[in-house]
Design an enzyme around this catalytic site. Sequence first.
Site, PDB file in Angstrom:
ATOM      1  N   LEU A  50      40.781  50.894  50.011  1.00 46.08           N
ATOM      2  CA  LEU A  50      41.446  49.597  50.138  1.00 46.08           C
ATOM      3  C   LEU A  50      42.760  49.698  50.917  1.00 46.08           C
ATOM      4  O   LEU A  50      43.156  48.752  51.591  1.00 46.08           O
ATOM      5  CB  LEU A  50      41.701  48.992  48.753  1.00 46.08           C
ATOM      6  CG  LEU A  50      40.435  48.579  47.996  1.00 46.08           C
ATOM      7  CD1 LEU A  50      40.779  48.152  46.574  1.00 46.08           C
ATOM      8  CD2 LEU A  50      39.723  47.455  48.727  1.00 46.08           C
ATOM      9  N   GLY A  70      36.460  46.125  43.965  1.00 44.10           N
ATOM     10  CA  GLY A  70      37.337  47.291  44.172  1.00 44.10           C
ATOM     11  C   GLY A  70      38.741  47.000  43.696  1.00 44.10           C
ATOM     12  O   GLY A  70      39.168  45.849  43.625  1.00 44.10           O
ATOM     13  N   SER A  73      41.674  48.498  37.844  1.00 40.09           N
ATOM     14  CA  SER A  73      41.078  47.493  36.954  1.00 40.09           C
ATOM     15  C   SER A  73      41.585  47.541  35.518  1.00 40.09           C
ATOM     16  O   SER A  73      41.007  46.885  34.646  1.00 40.09           O
ATOM     17  CB  SER A  73      39.558  47.643  36.957  1.00 40.09           C
ATOM     18  OG  SER A  73      39.220  48.882  36.395  1.00 40.09           O
ATOM     19  N   ASN A 110      40.852  37.878  33.178  1.00 38.49           N
ATOM     20  CA  ASN A 110      41.430  37.082  32.080  1.00 38.49           C
ATOM     21  C   ASN A 110      42.876  37.497  31.820  1.00 38.49           C
ATOM     22  O   ASN A 110      43.626  36.735  31.201  1.00 38.49           O
ATOM     23  CB  ASN A 110      40.576  37.229  30.822  1.00 38.49           C
ATOM     24  CG  ASN A 110      40.698  38.589  30.159  1.00 38.49           C
ATOM     25  OD1 ASN A 110      41.552  38.795  29.305  1.00 38.49           O
ATOM     26  ND2 ASN A 110      39.862  39.552  30.556  1.00 38.49           N
ATOM     27  N   HIS A 111      43.278  38.682  32.308  1.00 35.65           N
ATOM     28  CA  HIS A 111      44.647  39.141  32.041  1.00 35.65           C
ATOM     29  C   HIS A 111      45.700  38.364  32.847  1.00 35.65           C
ATOM     30  O   HIS A 111      46.891  38.539  32.620  1.00 35.65           O
ATOM     31  CB  HIS A 111      44.725  40.660  32.214  1.00 35.65           C
ATOM     32  CG  HIS A 111      43.844  41.341  31.211  1.00 35.65           C
ATOM     33  ND1 HIS A 111      44.161  41.372  29.865  1.00 35.65           N
ATOM     34  CD2 HIS A 111      42.627  41.917  31.330  1.00 35.65           C
ATOM     35  CE1 HIS A 111      43.182  41.964  29.196  1.00 35.65           C
ATOM     36  NE2 HIS A 111      42.232  42.299  30.064  1.00 35.65           N
ATOM     37  N   TYR A 134      49.000  44.863  35.675  1.00 32.56           N
ATOM     38  CA  TYR A 134      47.658  44.617  36.217  1.00 32.56           C
ATOM     39  C   TYR A 134      47.387  43.108  36.313  1.00 32.56           C
ATOM     40  O   TYR A 134      46.937  42.604  37.359  1.00 32.56           O
ATOM     41  CB  TYR A 134      46.645  45.315  35.303  1.00 32.56           C
ATOM     42  CG  TYR A 134      45.224  44.860  35.458  1.00 32.56           C
ATOM     43  CD1 TYR A 134      44.528  45.077  36.639  1.00 32.56           C
ATOM     44  CD2 TYR A 134      44.562  44.216  34.409  1.00 32.56           C
ATOM     45  CE1 TYR A 134      43.205  44.657  36.776  1.00 32.56           C
ATOM     46  CE2 TYR A 134      43.251  43.798  34.537  1.00 32.56           C
ATOM     47  CZ  TYR A 134      42.581  44.017  35.720  1.00 32.56           C
ATOM     48  OH  TYR A 134      41.282  43.595  35.844  1.00 32.56           O
ATOM     49  N   LYS A 138      46.796  40.503  39.630  1.00 33.44           N
ATOM     50  CA  LYS A 138      45.690  39.556  39.814  1.00 33.44           C
ATOM     51  C   LYS A 138      46.220  38.145  40.089  1.00 33.44           C
ATOM     52  O   LYS A 138      45.574  37.364  40.783  1.00 33.44           O
ATOM     53  CB  LYS A 138      44.770  39.571  38.593  1.00 33.44           C
ATOM     54  CG  LYS A 138      44.000  40.881  38.415  1.00 33.44           C
ATOM     55  CD  LYS A 138      42.991  41.100  39.533  1.00 33.44           C
ATOM     56  CE  LYS A 138      42.149  42.341  39.322  1.00 33.44           C
ATOM     57  NZ  LYS A 138      41.168  42.554  40.406  1.00 33.44           N
ATOM     58  N   CYS A 164      33.179  42.310  31.087  1.00 34.62           N
ATOM     59  CA  CYS A 164      31.843  42.499  31.667  1.00 34.62           C
ATOM     60  C   CYS A 164      31.348  43.906  31.343  1.00 34.62           C
ATOM     61  O   CYS A 164      31.679  44.863  32.041  1.00 34.62           O
ATOM     62  CB  CYS A 164      31.901  42.235  33.170  1.00 34.62           C
ATOM     63  SG  CYS A 164      30.262  42.034  33.894  1.00 34.62           S
TER      64      CYS A 164
HETATM   65  C1  15L Z   1      39.688  43.608  32.548  1.00 31.99           C
HETATM   66  O1  15L Z   1      40.213  42.959  33.451  1.00 31.99           O
HETATM   67  C2  15L Z   1      39.414  45.051  32.688  1.00 31.99           C
HETATM   68  O2  15L Z   1      39.074  45.392  34.012  1.00 31.99           O
HETATM   69  C3  15L Z   1      38.361  45.550  31.731  1.00 31.99           C
HETATM   70  O3  15L Z   1      38.431  46.961  31.682  1.00 31.99           O
HETATM   71  C4  15L Z   1      38.536  44.956  30.320  1.00 31.99           C
HETATM   72  O4  15L Z   1      39.729  45.394  29.754  1.00 31.99           O
HETATM   73  C5  15L Z   1      38.544  43.444  30.423  1.00 31.99           C
HETATM   74  O5  15L Z   1      39.514  43.004  31.339  1.00 31.99           O
HETATM   75  C6  15L Z   1      38.796  42.784  29.074  1.00 31.99           C
HETATM   76  O6  15L Z   1      39.786  42.063  28.956  1.00 31.99           O
HETATM   77  O7  15L Z   1      37.982  42.963  28.170  1.00 31.99           O
END
Ligand code: 15L
Length: 268
Positions: A50, A70, A73, A110-111, A134, A138, A164
Amino acid sequence: MTKILLTGATGSMGRAIRPLLGEIATEVVLSGRREITDLAPHETFRLAELHDAASLHAAMQGCDAVIHLGGYSIEGPFAPIMEANILGLYNLYEAARANGQPRILFASSNHVVGFHAQSDVIDASAMPRPDSLYGVSKVFGEALARFYFEKFGQETAILRIGSCFDEPTDHRMLSTWLSYRDFVAFCRAAFTVPVLGCPIVYGCSANDRSFWDNRAANYLGWQPQDNAEAWAAQVEAAIPNPDPQDPLHVYQGGKFTALPIHQEGDDA
Ligand code: 15L
């Protein structure tokens, strides 16, 4: 039919959805940092990083759509999050601009809204309340997608993915779980709807306990088929007395809301 670029093909979600992509694409270009050799006839591999704009430009050539998984995460030190999710995302959008603006599925998270309470049901208009560096990265990604849409007409489906995985394994995931097949069905909807625009959609299956209202995205025609409730008895037996004060059960982002910020010198 479509030639799709899958970034992050060697990550856990990339590996899980890869076998399903033949249902929505005639050709799939897998990209990532580690070579993949067990290619199916409809797959090719391109080594791409990336932070290396030229490698992304090359990987995207001739593609009609991009599934961008990518990036970094999970929560972690800021430097690699910045390199992959900020610089890397800019490189991805510039590569798209140079390659005919294929539609992009941006795997947001969702974070971005992790500090909203689990007792609230929110929709795409909810204020970002990121729960981690993180999550902040996003938020940047969603803003970048919107900017390229406003300025250049680049269409992106921003999917705030819940959890997921193969199956839900705790109480929070009974709300946030997204099955692999529902994810791929979402990609199909985003890549085939006549006008996509730049919607924000919550990535969860048809879970009875969902925190999220996706009615604003009904025009996509996406109808998730799976429901985490099928695992409720299994989760409740494994975790019979969840602590209601635990951040895992208070906030939509669960345990991310309680993680410390990484300091220089900490282990990644
Ligand atoms: C995410 O964004 C993560 O990539 C994944 O590892 C999980 O932590 C997921 O969220 C989650 O909130 O369950």
